[in-house]
Design a protein around this motif. Sequence first.
Motif, short mmCIF file in Angstrom:
data_model
loop_
_atom_site.label_atom_id
_atom_site.label_comp_id
_atom_site.label_asym_id
_atom_site.label_seq_id
_atom_site.Cartn_x
_atom_site.Cartn_y
_atom_site.Cartn_z
N ILE A 64 -23.96 -50.36 -5.94
CA ILE A 64 -22.53 -50.36 -5.66
C ILE A 64 -21.84 -49.17 -6.32
O ILE A 64 -21.01 -48.48 -5.71
CB ILE A 64 -21.90 -51.69 -6.12
CG1 ILE A 64 -22.36 -52.83 -5.21
CG2 ILE A 64 -20.37 -51.60 -6.12
CD1 ILE A 64 -21.97 -54.20 -5.70
N SER A 98 -12.82 -47.83 -3.59
CA SER A 98 -13.02 -46.47 -4.09
C SER A 98 -12.04 -45.49 -3.44
O SER A 98 -11.52 -44.58 -4.10
CB SER A 98 -14.45 -46.02 -3.85
OG SER A 98 -15.35 -46.85 -4.55
N PHE A 100 -20.48 -56.39 -0.24
CA PHE A 100 -19.95 -55.78 -1.46
C PHE A 100 -19.91 -54.25 -1.34
O PHE A 100 -19.01 -53.61 -1.88
CB PHE A 100 -20.80 -56.18 -2.66
CG PHE A 100 -20.42 -57.51 -3.26
CD1 PHE A 100 -19.24 -57.67 -3.96
CD2 PHE A 100 -21.25 -58.61 -3.10
CE1 PHE A 100 -18.89 -58.90 -4.50
CE2 PHE A 100 -20.91 -59.84 -3.64
CZ PHE A 100 -19.72 -59.99 -4.35
N LEU A 101 -20.88 -53.69 -0.63
CA LEU A 101 -20.88 -52.23 -0.44
C LEU A 101 -19.67 -51.81 0.40
O LEU A 101 -19.04 -50.79 0.13
CB LEU A 101 -22.18 -51.79 0.22
CG LEU A 101 -23.44 -51.96 -0.63
CD1 LEU A 101 -24.68 -51.55 0.15
CD2 LEU A 101 -23.34 -51.15 -1.92
N SER A 123 -16.74 -51.87 -1.83
CA SER A 123 -16.70 -50.75 -2.77
C SER A 123 -16.17 -49.48 -2.10
O SER A 123 -15.49 -48.67 -2.75
CB SER A 123 -18.09 -50.49 -3.36
OG SER A 123 -18.96 -49.91 -2.41
N SER A 143 -14.28 -58.48 -1.36
CA SER A 143 -15.12 -58.94 -2.48
C SER A 143 -15.00 -60.45 -2.67
O SER A 143 -15.99 -61.12 -3.03
CB SER A 143 -14.70 -58.25 -3.78
OG SER A 143 -14.87 -56.85 -3.69
N GLY A 203 -28.10 -54.46 -7.90
CA GLY A 203 -27.00 -54.29 -6.96
C GLY A 203 -25.82 -53.57 -7.56
O GLY A 203 -25.12 -52.81 -6.88
N THR A 204 -25.59 -53.77 -8.85
CA THR A 204 -24.47 -53.09 -9.50
C THR A 204 -24.65 -51.58 -9.45
O THR A 204 -23.71 -50.83 -9.15
CB THR A 204 -24.34 -53.55 -10.96
OG1 THR A 204 -24.06 -54.96 -10.98
CG2 THR A 204 -23.21 -52.82 -11.66
N SER A 247 -19.90 -46.12 -4.51
CA SER A 247 -18.54 -45.80 -4.92
C SER A 247 -18.40 -44.31 -5.25
O SER A 247 -17.43 -43.66 -4.84
CB SER A 247 -18.15 -46.65 -6.13
OG SER A 247 -16.88 -46.31 -6.61
N VAL A 282 -17.59 -57.03 -11.39
CA VAL A 282 -18.58 -56.93 -10.31
C VAL A 282 -19.96 -57.38 -10.77
O VAL A 282 -20.62 -58.19 -10.09
CB VAL A 282 -18.60 -55.50 -9.73
CG1 VAL A 282 -19.83 -55.28 -8.86
CG2 VAL A 282 -17.34 -55.25 -8.90
N LEU A 334 -25.03 -58.32 -0.52
CA LEU A 334 -24.84 -56.99 -1.07
C LEU A 334 -24.19 -56.05 -0.07
O LEU A 334 -23.35 -55.22 -0.46
CB LEU A 334 -26.20 -56.43 -1.52
CG LEU A 334 -26.16 -55.07 -2.23
CD1 LEU A 334 -25.26 -55.12 -3.47
CD2 LEU A 334 -27.56 -54.62 -2.61
N SER A 335 -24.52 -56.16 1.20
CA SER A 335 -23.95 -55.25 2.19
C SER A 335 -22.43 -55.40 2.27
O SER A 335 -21.71 -54.41 2.46
CB SER A 335 -24.58 -55.51 3.56
OG SER A 335 -24.35 -56.84 3.97
#
Length: 389
Positions: free
Chosen positions: A248, A305, A297-298, A301, A288, A244-245, A252, A231, A294-295
């Motif tokens: 995320i 998760s 990727f959220l 996640s 992904s 961003g990591t 998660s 990621v 970023l949204s």
Amino acid sequence: MSAVSALTARGLSRTVWILVIARAVNRIGAFTLPFLGVVLAVELKASLGQVGLILAVFGAATIPSRLLGGQLADRLGRRRTIVLGLAGCAVAQLWIALSHVLWSAVLATILLGLAFEIYEPPSQAMIADVTEPEDRPAAYGLYSAALAAAGVLAGLLAAAISHWDLRWLFVADAITCLSCAALVALALPADVRRERPADRPAAVWRDRRLLLLLAGGTVFATIYMQLIIGVPLTLLEQGLPKSGTGIILAVSAVTLIVAQRVLRVQHLDDFRAIAIGYLLVAAGLVVSAVAHGLSVFLLASVLWSLGELFLLTRYLTQASGLAPDEARGRYLAVFGLSWGIATTIAPITVTQLLKSAGPAGLWLTTAGAAVVLAALQPWFRKRLAPAGP
């Protein structure tokens, strides 16, 4: 104390809660590992090649560490083994903090690896000891959710303390290890004297069902580690901010905590739950693969998760269920080798797939592996069924 009496009227036993709290506190302190390479390179002037080799040796040392934890859990006792592992980590962390030459730090790093996983088999075995099989998914789910929440706080603390001398990170981690050792020694019930197992330790390795479960667990652990490693690299590839990591990971963790409280999936058997978990992970990986913001990727996640919650708890439930009482620590230690194997495999698969196929190829390939594992669950059900009389 029987499993039934261990459950309180309000849910999981006091022992489970103490283990969860101790592990979470220790996880909050365990923010040193990402900075170990920095200390070796900056403080002790190690070359990049030397840093990579030292960290690889650390990873290799965690494999016998987990096996040792399983042996000691069954022979020395759960509580004693937990305290021993935490104390060993504290000694190694203080040794690293006090090292001013590279060879000393290398020896301390090896000791840290050898002590690093001792805690896990006895703590997982103790949870199984004091819970009924139907309650274990909830107990292991609470355990994983607490670790996720503590991991977010660990990152924040690391960011704060790292502005000072990095050696203080290792001192802080040693303090949390010793604090948890004291909590476990004082609050957990005394070790129960167990009969010596009639079988030799090698008999654990002759259990084909355990080895099959280890294979499946290794695939899950590799997918998990690919997310951890891949990621940040994907965000970098997409030109997204490094922060961003952290966002995320926080989302998660919140997902795991909320899902643990809200979802009621105890009526599902292990194999059906694992299949659902892999499908959720696959969905998150597909998202992904197409994400460029970023949204998105959220959203991914949240999906993966939820899948991880199903997978981690059920795999641990299956591993503890396969084991006879007198060998539960060793069984969980062997199953836990999946994480050492995955930690070795994942960096190679992530970097090679990113290089050859890009982020989309990495995540679609990983999603395909998750779908295959979901489809194989009926086959696993037959192979892992208890042997007939």
